[in-house]
Design a protein around this motif. Structure first.
Motif, PDB file in Angstrom:
ATOM      1  N   PHE A  58       0.834  -1.208   0.000  1.00 25.82           N
ATOM      2  CA  PHE A  58       0.000   0.000   0.000  1.00 25.82           C
ATOM      3  C   PHE A  58       0.868   1.256   0.000  1.00 25.82           C
ATOM      4  O   PHE A  58       0.622   2.196  -0.763  1.00 25.82           O
ATOM      5  CB  PHE A  58      -0.919  -0.002   1.220  1.00 25.82           C
ATOM      6  CG  PHE A  58      -1.886   1.158   1.255  1.00 25.82           C
ATOM      7  CD1 PHE A  58      -3.018   1.157   0.450  1.00 25.82           C
ATOM      8  CD2 PHE A  58      -1.668   2.245   2.089  1.00 25.82           C
ATOM      9  CE1 PHE A  58      -3.915   2.224   0.476  1.00 25.82           C
ATOM     10  CE2 PHE A  58      -2.546   3.306   2.127  1.00 25.82           C
ATOM     11  CZ  PHE A  58      -3.677   3.297   1.319  1.00 25.82           C
TER      12      PHE A  58
ATOM     13  N   ASP B  56      -1.881   4.735  -8.293  1.00 22.67           N
ATOM     14  CA  ASP B  56      -3.252   5.234  -8.273  1.00 22.67           C
ATOM     15  C   ASP B  56      -4.281   4.111  -8.226  1.00 22.67           C
ATOM     16  O   ASP B  56      -5.214   4.130  -7.409  1.00 22.67           O
ATOM     17  CB  ASP B  56      -3.522   6.093  -9.510  1.00 22.67           C
ATOM     18  CG  ASP B  56      -2.931   7.488  -9.374  1.00 22.67           C
ATOM     19  OD1 ASP B  56      -2.256   7.742  -8.372  1.00 22.67           O
ATOM     20  OD2 ASP B  56      -3.155   8.310 -10.286  1.00 22.67           O
TER      21      ASP B  56
ATOM     22  N   TRP C 153      -4.207   2.257  -4.802  1.00 28.46           N
ATOM     23  CA  TRP C 153      -4.702   3.096  -3.709  1.00 28.46           C
ATOM     24  C   TRP C 153      -6.218   3.293  -3.806  1.00 28.46           C
ATOM     25  O   TRP C 153      -6.930   3.146  -2.810  1.00 28.46           O
ATOM     26  CB  TRP C 153      -3.993   4.450  -3.729  1.00 28.46           C
ATOM     27  CG  TRP C 153      -2.577   4.412  -3.243  1.00 28.46           C
ATOM     28  CD1 TRP C 153      -2.079   3.722  -2.179  1.00 28.46           C
ATOM     29  CD2 TRP C 153      -1.470   5.122  -3.808  1.00 28.46           C
ATOM     30  NE1 TRP C 153      -0.728   3.958  -2.039  1.00 28.46           N
ATOM     31  CE2 TRP C 153      -0.323   4.813  -3.026  1.00 28.46           C
ATOM     32  CE3 TRP C 153      -1.319   5.998  -4.891  1.00 28.46           C
ATOM     33  CZ2 TRP C 153       0.941   5.335  -3.288  1.00 28.46           C
ATOM     34  CZ3 TRP C 153      -0.060   6.518  -5.162  1.00 28.46           C
ATOM     35  CH2 TRP C 153       1.054   6.187  -4.372  1.00 28.46           C
ATOM     36  N   ASN C 154      -6.690   3.650  -4.986  1.00 27.01           N
ATOM     37  CA  ASN C 154      -8.107   3.965  -5.138  1.00 27.01           C
ATOM     38  C   ASN C 154      -8.999   2.755  -4.925  1.00 27.01           C
ATOM     39  O   ASN C 154     -10.155   2.898  -4.531  1.00 27.01           O
ATOM     40  CB  ASN C 154      -8.367   4.560  -6.525  1.00 27.01           C
ATOM     41  CG  ASN C 154      -7.786   5.958  -6.653  1.00 27.01           C
ATOM     42  OD1 ASN C 154      -7.767   6.718  -5.699  1.00 27.01           O
ATOM     43  ND2 ASN C 154      -7.304   6.296  -7.830  1.00 27.01           N
TER      44      ASN C 154
ATOM     45  N   PHE D  41      -8.231   1.925  -0.424  1.00 25.78           N
ATOM     46  CA  PHE D  41      -8.262   2.841   0.722  1.00 25.78           C
ATOM     47  C   PHE D  41      -9.695   3.019   1.205  1.00 25.78           C
ATOM     48  O   PHE D  41     -10.527   3.614   0.540  1.00 25.78           O
ATOM     49  CB  PHE D  41      -7.645   4.183   0.330  1.00 25.78           C
ATOM     50  CG  PHE D  41      -7.605   5.191   1.443  1.00 25.78           C
ATOM     51  CD1 PHE D  41      -7.136   4.854   2.703  1.00 25.78           C
ATOM     52  CD2 PHE D  41      -8.038   6.494   1.229  1.00 25.78           C
ATOM     53  CE1 PHE D  41      -7.099   5.788   3.731  1.00 25.78           C
ATOM     54  CE2 PHE D  41      -7.992   7.437   2.239  1.00 25.78           C
ATOM     55  CZ  PHE D  41      -7.530   7.084   3.492  1.00 25.78           C
TER      56      PHE D  41
ATOM     57  N   GLY E   7     -11.197   6.290  -2.412  1.00 24.01           N
ATOM     58  CA  GLY E   7     -10.599   6.587  -3.704  1.00 24.01           C
ATOM     59  C   GLY E   7     -11.572   6.487  -4.857  1.00 24.01           C
ATOM     60  O   GLY E   7     -11.340   7.057  -5.927  1.00 24.01           O
TER      61      GLY E   7
ATOM     62  N   TYR F 205      -2.386  11.351  -3.576  1.00 19.85           N
ATOM     63  CA  TYR F 205      -1.441  10.559  -2.781  1.00 19.85           C
ATOM     64  C   TYR F 205      -0.032  11.109  -2.997  1.00 19.85           C
ATOM     65  O   TYR F 205       0.414  11.253  -4.131  1.00 19.85           O
ATOM     66  CB  TYR F 205      -1.492   9.097  -3.204  1.00 19.85           C
ATOM     67  CG  TYR F 205      -2.887   8.519  -3.208  1.00 19.85           C
ATOM     68  CD1 TYR F 205      -3.701   8.623  -4.343  1.00 19.85           C
ATOM     69  CD2 TYR F 205      -3.407   7.869  -2.093  1.00 19.85           C
ATOM     70  CE1 TYR F 205      -4.986   8.101  -4.367  1.00 19.85           C
ATOM     71  CE2 TYR F 205      -4.688   7.337  -2.112  1.00 19.85           C
ATOM     72  CZ  TYR F 205      -5.470   7.458  -3.247  1.00 19.85           C
ATOM     73  OH  TYR F 205      -6.745   6.934  -3.256  1.00 19.85           O
TER      74      TYR F 205
ATOM     75  N   ASN G  96       3.908  10.467  -1.877  1.00 15.36           N
ATOM     76  CA  ASN G  96       4.909   9.612  -1.235  1.00 15.36           C
ATOM     77  C   ASN G  96       6.141  10.428  -0.896  1.00 15.36           C
ATOM     78  O   ASN G  96       6.761  11.022  -1.790  1.00 15.36           O
ATOM     79  CB  ASN G  96       5.308   8.467  -2.170  1.00 15.36           C
ATOM     80  CG  ASN G  96       4.729   7.138  -1.725  1.00 15.36           C
ATOM     81  OD1 ASN G  96       4.663   6.866  -0.526  1.00 15.36           O
ATOM     82  ND2 ASN G  96       4.311   6.324  -2.677  1.00 15.36           N
TER      83      ASN G  96
ATOM     84  N   ILE H  76      -2.313  11.281   2.239  1.00 15.31           N
ATOM     85  CA  ILE H  76      -3.492  11.130   1.397  1.00 15.31           C
ATOM     86  C   ILE H  76      -4.391  12.332   1.633  1.00 15.31           C
ATOM     87  O   ILE H  76      -4.900  12.529   2.745  1.00 15.31           O
ATOM     88  CB  ILE H  76      -4.248   9.830   1.714  1.00 15.31           C
ATOM     89  CG1 ILE H  76      -3.311   8.619   1.620  1.00 15.31           C
ATOM     90  CG2 ILE H  76      -5.435   9.663   0.765  1.00 15.31           C
ATOM     91  CD1 ILE H  76      -3.960   7.301   2.014  1.00 15.31           C
TER      92      ILE H  76
ATOM     93  N   ILE I  55      -6.939  -0.861   4.742  1.00 18.10           N
ATOM     94  CA  ILE I  55      -6.677  -1.323   3.379  1.00 18.10           C
ATOM     95  C   ILE I  55      -7.637  -2.478   3.123  1.00 18.10           C
ATOM     96  O   ILE I  55      -7.598  -3.478   3.845  1.00 18.10           O
ATOM     97  CB  ILE I  55      -5.225  -1.806   3.219  1.00 18.10           C
ATOM     98  CG1 ILE I  55      -4.241  -0.755   3.725  1.00 18.10           C
ATOM     99  CG2 ILE I  55      -4.937  -2.159   1.759  1.00 18.10           C
ATOM    100  CD1 ILE I  55      -2.821  -1.283   3.897  1.00 18.10           C
TER     101      ILE I  55
END
Length: 310
Positions: free
Chosen positions: A144, A149, A152-153, A156, A182, A189, A191, A198, A230
């Protein structure tokens, strides 16, 4: 002598967690129904998640584990929408983290979830979670953190639980309602070297924005639990574990700390369109609220069907 110095350094490294947890415009309060203007971390067991046999039996169970520790909450206002708050030069969490040794910074990971509330005044509720334990490579958490994209979408998730508040807020927000954020809202997002932020734009959904502003009208009388996780999608990812949880207790809008918006040039991933699944959820919710307006609600509450596949 070297041992004494080492012990002092260890205490200093651990003290930063306490410093962040007790700082901010929202104070860390006791976990109770009558807590006022603060935040706490409700236990994992209050939230129902996919159990070990979910894909065979569709059974949810009380969650047994959190992957990250609660670190703190910031209730902020600004002259414009606050994006990438961890990169802000006045972000208190990163200011404290930068004072640590290089070794401590390398082993510390922070997840920041920034719920953006935009109107005439721009507010952000920023939830911080952390760990200073090594994250197992290949684990769901590791995947995760280093996702993209699409990952995550599709993973989440938020589960909310209304602890205290008027029936109309409970009806509108739902109770124990699960949602893949998401797919529902615009999420960005970011990093960093030792963090993932987020940014969740509530205003990207007209209905979600309206319901949030309804809740804000009762904000000093509302307490809500929010758990982030998650979503597990295969047997080997079960049972689900929480990333972390936060209780927001009867906050005061005017007590938000002011943070001047800053310009930044950074690459931010975004998911722009709410999914059809979430649209179906809100259509069901609208019908429910219409019935409430006409006939009232039993025991002052209505449970809303959660927005995920059964």
């Amino acid at each position: 002598m070297e041992y004494v110095v080492h012990e002092k350094n260890v205490r200093k490294e651990k003290d930063w967690v306490k410093e962040v947890r007790e700082g901010g415009s929202l104070r860390n309060v006791e976990l109770r129904d009558d807590g006022v203007h603060g935040w706490a971390s409700p236990p994992a067991g209050l939230f129902m998640v996919r159990g070990a046999n979910y894909f065979q039996k569709k059974v949810k169970v009380p969650c047994s584990e959190m992957l990250l520790e609660p670190l703190g909450v910031d209730w902020l206002r600004s002259n414009a929408k606050l994006d990438h708050v961890l990169a802000h030069p006045e972000n208190r969490v990163m200011q404290v983290l930068q004072k640590l040794s290089e070794e401590a910074r390398k082993t510390s990971f922070i997840l920041a979830i920034n719920l953006q509330v935009s109107s005439k005044k721009h507010h952000s509720a920023v939830f911080y979670f952390m760990t200073d334990e090594p994250i197992v490579e290949g684990s769901l958490l590791h995947r995760f953190i280093h996702g993209n994209d699409a990952f995550w979408n599709s993973r989440f998730k938020l589960v909310n639980r209304i602890v205290k508040g008027p029936w109309i807020v409970k009806a509108a927000a739902g109770n124990h309602t699960a949602c893949l954020l998401g797919r529902a809202l615009t999420c960005r997002y970011i990093n960093g070297p030792n963090y993932l932020e987020i940014d969740v734009d509530i205003s990207s959904s007209t209905v979600a924005n309206a319901i949030l502003h309804l809740a804000l009208g009762y904000v000093t009388t509302v307490s809500v639990d929010m758990a982030f996780l998650i979503e597990a999608q295969t047997d080997d990812e079960l049972p689900e574990k929480l990333l972390g949880s936060v209780r927001i207790a009867q906050i005061e809008m005017e007590a938000a700390s002011y943070l001047e918006n800053h310009n930044e040039n950074c690459s931010i991933s975004a998911h722009e369109q709410p999914g059809s699944q979430f649209g179906l959820y809100w259509r069901k919710l609208s019908k429910t609220l219409s019935r409430i307006g006409s006939h009232g609600s039993k025991n002052g509450r209505v449970d809303v069907e959660e927005a995920e596949e059964k």
